[in-house]
Design a protein around this motif. Structure first.
Motif, PDB file in Angstrom:
ATOM      1  N   TYR A 334       0.860  -1.197   0.000  1.00  0.00           N
ATOM      2  CA  TYR A 334       0.000   0.000   0.000  1.00  0.00           C
ATOM      3  C   TYR A 334       0.884   1.230   0.000  1.00  0.00           C
ATOM      4  CZ  TYR A 334       0.776  -0.200   5.103  1.00  0.00           C
ATOM      5  OH  TYR A 334       1.331  -0.271   6.363  1.00  0.00           O
ATOM      6  N   ASP A 335       0.444   2.228  -0.719  1.00  0.00           N
ATOM      7  CA  ASP A 335       1.192   3.467  -0.832  1.00  0.00           C
ATOM      8  C   ASP A 335       0.204   4.610  -1.042  1.00  0.00           C
ATOM      9  OD1 ASP A 335       3.322   5.168  -0.881  1.00  0.00           O
ATOM     10  OD2 ASP A 335       4.357   4.178  -2.545  1.00  0.00           O
ATOM     11  N   ALA A 336       0.650   5.825  -0.744  1.00  0.00           N
ATOM     12  CA  ALA A 336      -0.266   6.962  -0.855  1.00  0.00           C
ATOM     13  C   ALA A 336       0.504   8.246  -1.084  1.00  0.00           C
ATOM     14  CB  ALA A 336      -1.122   7.078   0.407  1.00  0.00           C
ATOM     15  N   GLU A 337      -0.167   9.191  -1.728  1.00  0.00           N
ATOM     16  CA  GLU A 337       0.323  10.557  -1.889  1.00  0.00           C
ATOM     17  C   GLU A 337      -0.787  11.504  -1.470  1.00  0.00           C
ATOM     18  OE1 GLU A 337       3.617  10.464  -5.520  1.00  0.00           O
ATOM     19  OE2 GLU A 337       1.517  10.946  -5.961  1.00  0.00           O
ATOM     20  N   PHE A 338      -0.401  12.573  -0.755  1.00  0.00           N
ATOM     21  CA  PHE A 338      -1.388  13.530  -0.250  1.00  0.00           C
ATOM     22  C   PHE A 338      -1.135  14.901  -0.855  1.00  0.00           C
ATOM     23  CE2 PHE A 338      -1.945  10.021   2.237  1.00  0.00           C
ATOM     24  CZ  PHE A 338      -1.061   9.851   3.303  1.00  0.00           C
ATOM     25  N   GLY A 339      -2.203  15.569  -1.240  1.00  0.00           N
ATOM     26  CA  GLY A 339      -2.104  16.932  -1.753  1.00  0.00           C
ATOM     27  C   GLY A 339      -2.874  17.898  -0.882  1.00  0.00           C
ATOM     28  N   ASN A 340      -2.210  18.927  -0.400  1.00  0.00           N
ATOM     29  CA  ASN A 340      -2.781  19.956   0.464  1.00  0.00           C
ATOM     30  C   ASN A 340      -3.105  19.422   1.853  1.00  0.00           C
ATOM     31  OD1 ASN A 340      -3.660  22.445   1.364  1.00  0.00           O
ATOM     32  ND2 ASN A 340      -5.747  22.153   0.595  1.00  0.00           N
ATOM     33  N   THR A 341      -2.048  19.097   2.589  1.00  0.00           N
ATOM     34  CA  THR A 341      -2.142  18.780   4.007  1.00  0.00           C
ATOM     35  C   THR A 341      -0.820  19.166   4.643  1.00  0.00           C
ATOM     36  OG1 THR A 341      -2.682  17.091   5.655  1.00  0.00           O
ATOM     37  CG2 THR A 341      -1.339  16.395   3.777  1.00  0.00           C
ATOM     38  N   ALA A 342      -0.853  19.489   5.925  1.00  0.00           N
ATOM     39  CA  ALA A 342       0.337  19.985   6.616  1.00  0.00           C
ATOM     40  C   ALA A 342       1.465  18.952   6.610  1.00  0.00           C
ATOM     41  CB  ALA A 342      -0.020  20.365   8.049  1.00  0.00           C
ATOM     42  N   CYS A 343       2.670  19.433   6.451  1.00  0.00           N
ATOM     43  CA  CYS A 343       3.857  18.567   6.465  1.00  0.00           C
ATOM     44  C   CYS A 343       4.279  18.245   7.901  1.00  0.00           C
ATOM     45  CB  CYS A 343       5.024  19.255   5.743  1.00  0.00           C
ATOM     46  SG  CYS A 343       4.747  19.560   3.987  1.00  0.00           S
ATOM     47  N   GLU A 344       4.763  17.026   8.063  1.00  0.00           N
ATOM     48  CA  GLU A 344       5.358  16.594   9.325  1.00  0.00           C
ATOM     49  C   GLU A 344       4.403  16.708  10.520  1.00  0.00           C
ATOM     50  OE1 GLU A 344       8.266  15.131   9.170  1.00  0.00           O
ATOM     51  OE2 GLU A 344       8.460  15.636   7.052  1.00  0.00           O
ATOM     52  N   VAL A 345       3.128  16.436  10.285  1.00  0.00           N
ATOM     53  CA  VAL A 345       2.157  16.365  11.371  1.00  0.00           C
ATOM     54  C   VAL A 345       1.619  14.938  11.386  1.00  0.00           C
ATOM     55  CG1 VAL A 345      -0.034  17.212  12.290  1.00  0.00           C
ATOM     56  CG2 VAL A 345       1.541  18.791  11.159  1.00  0.00           C
TER      57      VAL A 345
END
Length: 393
Positions: A334-345
């Motif tokens: 499983y793998d994922a990419e996120f767009g428009n969410t805070a980094c390192e939280v």
């Protein structure tokens, strides 16, 4: 004005006889209803009494009493008023005949009018685009979606200015392939496995309770409890999120104290396939992008979007060869990419940035990417995954 309009060659389409007959009856009824009528005896009597009273009032006016202007009770003389009314009705009748014909013709065939004025917004409007969803994705696209006119998303139109506007709504975007027998598994068994994969995708990414932070019980229920450490890791990620066990890698969740979903639609785009697996089973591959419109819970009406792409490889293993639970799915990858969410939280929730608010989390260090681009594999290029910025939301 003449009582008859000038005769000209007809330029309108031929009208059926029953339509003409109905039109003639309606026109005659309208003319009779609006035609001046002979005053009744009672009306003539009242008019005569008013004239006598007015004559008396004029006589008294000569003796110094206030004199009213002529016709102050009745307005303009009856004959003059009726004359204007007749001419006005006649003019409308002359214009009304071709207008009525045009209405009948358009009702029979609206395409005769250029531009179809009865279609709100036109063919190029966002609402028209939304009414014409894309066909299901059957193969990896060759490029990112085309650029769209920039528009600010609103509570009424949360997908305005997004390529996802004409994507499918929610679970409608998860279209299962036609099942067939694979190896030791029958067509019906493969169909059940595909439905389980669908259940996982829907509960993990589309269920409103999961999105609001609840435990995705239905998704966890289709996974094999005998797969070493899998459910243990997932349950730990949900109860005590951290960088080393982040539930966002498998589940889409927002902090209900901070943001909420706008409406009840999450846009979905992707595909699901299956084939014979390397471990004598049925390998199921899912690649989907989900677009979440959200708003803050502090009363703000500013809308933003978080885009999540997930790639998931599940497998239905043969109990004759492996120690597995019959009918449950194992997770291969499983793998994922996120767009428009805070980094390192790493608190187990997405934290989208809003244009009017200060960004949260660490500053992005990765490259700028298009979160809607499904033409490339996740992590393509061999670069280490870092938190970057998105070119659009």
């Amino acid at each position: 004005m003449s009582d008859k309009p000038a005769e000209e060659p007809s330029s309108t389409p031929e009208i059926p006889d029953d339509v003409w007959e109905q039109f003639a009856r309606d026109t005659e009824r309208e003319i009779r209803a609006s035609a001046p009528k002979e005053p009744s005896a009672r009306a003539r009597e009242v008019t005569e009494r008013l004239k006598q009273n007015e004559s008396k009032a004029k006589g008294k006016g000569k003796k110094g009493k206030r004199q009213e202007p002529e016709g102050w009770r009745t307005g303009p003389a009856w004959q003059e008023m009726n004359g204007r009314a007749r001419r006005r009705r006649r003019a409308w009748a002359v214009l009304g005949v071709p207008l009525a014909i045009a209405v009948v013709v358009v009702a029979m065939k609206p395409s005769l009018i250029p531009g179809d004025p009865f279609h709100k917004g036109g063919a190029d409007s966002p609402d028209a685009a939304a009414a014409s969803p894309l066909a299901p994705e059957t193969a990896a696209p060759t490029a990112a979606p085309s650029a769209v006119d920039p528009e600010t998303p609103t509570l009424d139109r949360p997908f305005a200015g997004s390529p996802a506007l004409n994507w499918a709504d929610g679970a409608a975007g998860i279209v299962l392939p036609q099942a067939k027998a694979v190896g030791a598994f029958s067509k019906d068994q493969v169909q059940v496995a595909l439905k389980q994969a669908e259940t996982f995708l829907v509960d993990a990414n589309l269920d409103p309770k999961t999105i609001a932070g609840a435990r995705p019980a239905a998704a966890l229920a289709v996974l094999d409890p005998k797969q070493p450490n899998l459910l243990t890791r997932l349950n730990t990620s949900l109860s005590t999120p951290a960088k080393t066990h982040d539930p966002l890698q498998m589940f889409s969740r927002f902090d209900p104290k901070q943001v909420r979903l706008v409406g009840d639609v999450v846009k979905t785009r992707g595909r699901i396939t299956f084939k014979a697996g390397e471990h004598s089973g049925v390998a199921i591959h899912a690649d989907y992008t989900f677009v979440y419109p959200v708003v803050r819970t502090d009363g703000s009406v500013e809308v933003t979007r978080t885009i999540v792409r997930r790639v998931l490889d599940l497998e239905l293993l043969d109990p004759a060869h492996y120690q597995v639970t019959t009918g449950r799915l194992s997770v291969d990858n499983y793998d994922a990419e996120f767009g428009n969410t805070a980094c390192e939280v790493y608190d187990g929730y997405f934290h989208p940035d809003f244009p009017s608010a200060e960004p949260t989390g660490a500053a992005p260090t990765g490259p700028t990417t298009d979160p809607y681009d499904r033409s490339k594999a996740i992590g393509e290029g061999g670069e280490e995954k870092t938190c970057g910025t998105v070119s659009r939301t």
